[in-house]
Write a protein that holds these residues in place. Structure first.
Motif, PDB file in Angstrom:
ATOM      1  N   ASP A  52       0.864  -1.183   0.000  1.00 25.68           N
ATOM      2  CA  ASP A  52       0.000   0.000   0.000  1.00 25.68           C
ATOM      3  C   ASP A  52       0.893   1.223   0.000  1.00 25.68           C
ATOM      4  O   ASP A  52       1.318   1.696   1.041  1.00 25.68           O
ATOM      5  CB  ASP A  52      -0.901   0.036   1.226  1.00 25.68           C
ATOM      6  CG  ASP A  52      -2.094  -0.887   1.105  1.00 25.68           C
ATOM      7  OD1 ASP A  52      -2.227  -1.540   0.059  1.00 25.68           O
ATOM      8  OD2 ASP A  52      -2.880  -0.938   2.058  1.00 25.68           O
TER       9      ASP A  52
ATOM     10  N   GLY B 194      -3.716   8.648  -5.015  1.00 26.37           N
ATOM     11  CA  GLY B 194      -4.061   7.240  -5.154  1.00 26.37           C
ATOM     12  C   GLY B 194      -3.049   6.342  -4.460  1.00 26.37           C
ATOM     13  O   GLY B 194      -2.138   6.795  -3.776  1.00 26.37           O
TER      14      GLY B 194
ATOM     15  N   TYR C 130      -0.775   2.403  -4.835  1.00 31.65           N
ATOM     16  CA  TYR C 130      -0.411   1.107  -5.403  1.00 31.65           C
ATOM     17  C   TYR C 130      -0.713   0.118  -4.295  1.00 31.65           C
ATOM     18  O   TYR C 130      -0.166   0.218  -3.207  1.00 31.65           O
ATOM     19  CB  TYR C 130       1.070   1.048  -5.754  1.00 31.65           C
ATOM     20  CG  TYR C 130       1.465   1.805  -6.994  1.00 31.65           C
ATOM     21  CD1 TYR C 130       0.862   1.534  -8.207  1.00 31.65           C
ATOM     22  CD2 TYR C 130       2.451   2.769  -6.952  1.00 31.65           C
ATOM     23  CE1 TYR C 130       1.230   2.204  -9.360  1.00 31.65           C
ATOM     24  CE2 TYR C 130       2.829   3.450  -8.100  1.00 31.65           C
ATOM     25  CZ  TYR C 130       2.215   3.160  -9.296  1.00 31.65           C
ATOM     26  OH  TYR C 130       2.581   3.825 -10.425  1.00 31.65           O
ATOM     27  N   LYS C 131      -1.594  -0.853  -4.545  1.00 30.73           N
ATOM     28  CA  LYS C 131      -2.030  -1.745  -3.473  1.00 30.73           C
ATOM     29  C   LYS C 131      -1.613  -3.186  -3.655  1.00 30.73           C
ATOM     30  O   LYS C 131      -2.082  -4.039  -2.936  1.00 30.73           O
ATOM     31  CB  LYS C 131      -3.559  -1.726  -3.359  1.00 30.73           C
ATOM     32  CG  LYS C 131      -4.123  -0.495  -2.747  1.00 30.73           C
ATOM     33  CD  LYS C 131      -5.600  -0.700  -2.516  1.00 30.73           C
ATOM     34  CE  LYS C 131      -6.200   0.455  -1.788  1.00 30.73           C
ATOM     35  NZ  LYS C 131      -7.607   0.223  -1.496  1.00 30.73           N
TER      36      LYS C 131
ATOM     37  N   ARG D  27      -1.096  -2.707 -10.229  1.00 23.48           N
ATOM     38  CA  ARG D  27      -2.419  -2.095 -10.206  1.00 23.48           C
ATOM     39  C   ARG D  27      -2.337  -0.798  -9.408  1.00 23.48           C
ATOM     40  O   ARG D  27      -1.745  -0.760  -8.343  1.00 23.48           O
ATOM     41  CB  ARG D  27      -3.431  -3.004  -9.528  1.00 23.48           C
ATOM     42  CG  ARG D  27      -3.753  -4.227 -10.295  1.00 23.48           C
ATOM     43  CD  ARG D  27      -4.780  -5.039  -9.551  1.00 23.48           C
ATOM     44  NE  ARG D  27      -5.052  -6.272 -10.253  1.00 23.48           N
ATOM     45  CZ  ARG D  27      -5.796  -7.246  -9.758  1.00 23.48           C
ATOM     46  NH1 ARG D  27      -6.326  -7.130  -8.574  1.00 23.48           N
ATOM     47  NH2 ARG D  27      -5.990  -8.331 -10.458  1.00 23.48           N
ATOM     48  N   SER D  28      -2.981   0.246  -9.918  1.00 27.53           N
ATOM     49  CA  SER D  28      -3.083   1.477  -9.139  1.00 27.53           C
ATOM     50  C   SER D  28      -4.558   1.749  -8.876  1.00 27.53           C
ATOM     51  O   SER D  28      -5.423   1.390  -9.673  1.00 27.53           O
ATOM     52  CB  SER D  28      -2.417   2.650  -9.854  1.00 27.53           C
ATOM     53  OG  SER D  28      -3.229   3.160 -10.865  1.00 27.53           O
ATOM     54  N   TYR D  29      -4.803   2.355  -7.737  1.00 26.96           N
ATOM     55  CA  TYR D  29      -6.158   2.669  -7.300  1.00 26.96           C
ATOM     56  C   TYR D  29      -6.279   4.181  -7.136  1.00 26.96           C
ATOM     57  O   TYR D  29      -6.198   4.698  -6.033  1.00 26.96           O
ATOM     58  CB  TYR D  29      -6.462   1.962  -5.977  1.00 26.96           C
ATOM     59  CG  TYR D  29      -6.519   0.464  -6.098  1.00 26.96           C
ATOM     60  CD1 TYR D  29      -7.745  -0.181  -6.173  1.00 26.96           C
ATOM     61  CD2 TYR D  29      -5.365  -0.301  -6.138  1.00 26.96           C
ATOM     62  CE1 TYR D  29      -7.813  -1.565  -6.288  1.00 26.96           C
ATOM     63  CE2 TYR D  29      -5.428  -1.683  -6.257  1.00 26.96           C
ATOM     64  CZ  TYR D  29      -6.654  -2.303  -6.329  1.00 26.96           C
ATOM     65  OH  TYR D  29      -6.714  -3.665  -6.455  1.00 26.96           O
TER      66      TYR D  29
ATOM     67  N   ASP E  15     -12.063   1.352  -7.718  1.00 24.35           N
ATOM     68  CA  ASP E  15     -11.666   0.472  -8.815  1.00 24.35           C
ATOM     69  C   ASP E  15     -10.198   0.688  -9.131  1.00 24.35           C
ATOM     70  O   ASP E  15      -9.602   1.683  -8.734  1.00 24.35           O
ATOM     71  CB  ASP E  15     -12.508   0.749 -10.066  1.00 24.35           C
ATOM     72  CG  ASP E  15     -13.921   0.199  -9.949  1.00 24.35           C
ATOM     73  OD1 ASP E  15     -14.123  -0.742  -9.166  1.00 24.35           O
ATOM     74  OD2 ASP E  15     -14.813   0.733 -10.645  1.00 24.35           O
ATOM     75  N   TYR E  16      -9.629  -0.234  -9.866  1.00 28.70           N
ATOM     76  CA  TYR E  16      -8.212  -0.134 -10.187  1.00 28.70           C
ATOM     77  C   TYR E  16      -8.011  -0.065 -11.690  1.00 28.70           C
ATOM     78  O   TYR E  16      -8.897  -0.352 -12.474  1.00 28.70           O
ATOM     79  CB  TYR E  16      -7.428  -1.313  -9.617  1.00 28.70           C
ATOM     80  CG  TYR E  16      -7.728  -2.638 -10.273  1.00 28.70           C
ATOM     81  CD1 TYR E  16      -7.042  -3.041 -11.417  1.00 28.70           C
ATOM     82  CD2 TYR E  16      -8.695  -3.486  -9.758  1.00 28.70           C
ATOM     83  CE1 TYR E  16      -7.311  -4.259 -12.023  1.00 28.70           C
ATOM     84  CE2 TYR E  16      -8.973  -4.694 -10.363  1.00 28.70           C
ATOM     85  CZ  TYR E  16      -8.275  -5.073 -11.487  1.00 28.70           C
ATOM     86  OH  TYR E  16      -8.544  -6.261 -12.091  1.00 28.70           O
ATOM     87  N   GLU E  17      -6.799   0.355 -12.051  1.00 26.82           N
ATOM     88  CA  GLU E  17      -6.351   0.289 -13.429  1.00 26.82           C
ATOM     89  C   GLU E  17      -4.979  -0.359 -13.431  1.00 26.82           C
ATOM     90  O   GLU E  17      -4.205  -0.166 -12.507  1.00 26.82           O
ATOM     91  CB  GLU E  17      -6.328   1.676 -14.083  1.00 26.82           C
ATOM     92  CG  GLU E  17      -5.442   2.674 -13.397  1.00 26.82           C
ATOM     93  CD  GLU E  17      -5.576   4.078 -13.975  1.00 26.82           C
ATOM     94  OE1 GLU E  17      -6.505   4.332 -14.755  1.00 26.82           O
ATOM     95  OE2 GLU E  17      -4.746   4.922 -13.629  1.00 26.82           O
ATOM     96  N   LYS E  18      -4.727  -1.192 -14.444  1.00 19.18           N
ATOM     97  CA  LYS E  18      -3.413  -1.818 -14.568  1.00 19.18           C
ATOM     98  C   LYS E  18      -2.466  -0.810 -15.189  1.00 19.18           C
ATOM     99  O   LYS E  18      -2.820  -0.148 -16.165  1.00 19.18           O
ATOM    100  CB  LYS E  18      -3.478  -3.073 -15.422  1.00 19.18           C
ATOM    101  CG  LYS E  18      -4.040  -4.249 -14.703  1.00 19.18           C
ATOM    102  CD  LYS E  18      -3.875  -5.484 -15.556  1.00 19.18           C
ATOM    103  CE  LYS E  18      -3.910  -6.706 -14.680  1.00 19.18           C
ATOM    104  NZ  LYS E  18      -3.641  -7.906 -15.451  1.00 19.18           N
TER     105      LYS E  18
END
Length: 173
Positions: free
Chosen positions: A62, A70, A72-73, A109-111, A118-121
């Motif tokens: 995290d 945002g 990175y999780k 993945r970032s949130y 939601d996340y995006e790669k």
């Protein structure tokens, strides 16, 4: 990411000239990043160091980044490469010190807050610096190392800083 890593390894293995003092080392690195480590030495002065593995798990997955606050999780895939200079420490053949510059590609993945959970790669790219110590066990082909440096992300989240700290062992061929 896998195709990029395989292409890079093939180019590294088959595209380099072999000099009289060239040798290889293969090992495992635990830290940031964690993974398989391959090193190619040139003329007892220079080396190319490549690590293929994971990134973001040891120092915390995290991690906040700048921008829209945002995170990175998760742990992601990583390809790290450095051009190194190395030299014996105090003229000892058993202990070497090394330092160098390179780059790193990560897939994480970032949130971002704008996506409300939601996340995006993200494929991220950045520069890194590295320095460390390597101890060659006498009458053996195994060496142990401790290294540290930093990673500065350039693409996706500019100026996201992350320490690179790791230790491991290599089998010198």
């Amino acid at each position: 990411m896998k195709k990029l890593a395989l292409t890079f390894i093939c180019a590294l293995c088959f595209g380099m000239a072999h000099a009289q003092y060239d040798n290889w080392a293969v090992g495992f690195k635990l830290g940031e990043p964690t993974g398989v480590n391959i090193r190619k030495y040139f003329n007892n002065i220079h080396a190319i160091d490549v690590t293929i593995g994971t990134y973001g798990g040891i120092l915390g997955n995290d991690r906040k980044y700048r921008g829209d606050n945002g995170l990175y999780k998760n742990t992601g895939l990583s390809l790290q490469m450095h051009y190194l200079w190395h030299t014996p420490l105090f003229n000892s053949e058993a202990v070497h010190v090394y330092y160098g510059l390179g780059g790193q590609i990560n897939n994480r993945r970032s949130y971002p807050k704008r996506l409300n959970g939601d996340y995006e790669k993200n494929l991220t790219l950045g520069g890194s610096v590295l320095g460390g110590f390597e101890y060659y066990i006498p009458d053996n082909r195994i060496s142990v190392f401790l290294e540290g440096g930093t990673y500065v992300e350039l693409l996706r989240k500019p100026f996201f800083f992350s320490p690179n700290i790791s230790a491991g062992l290599r089998f010198n061929l």
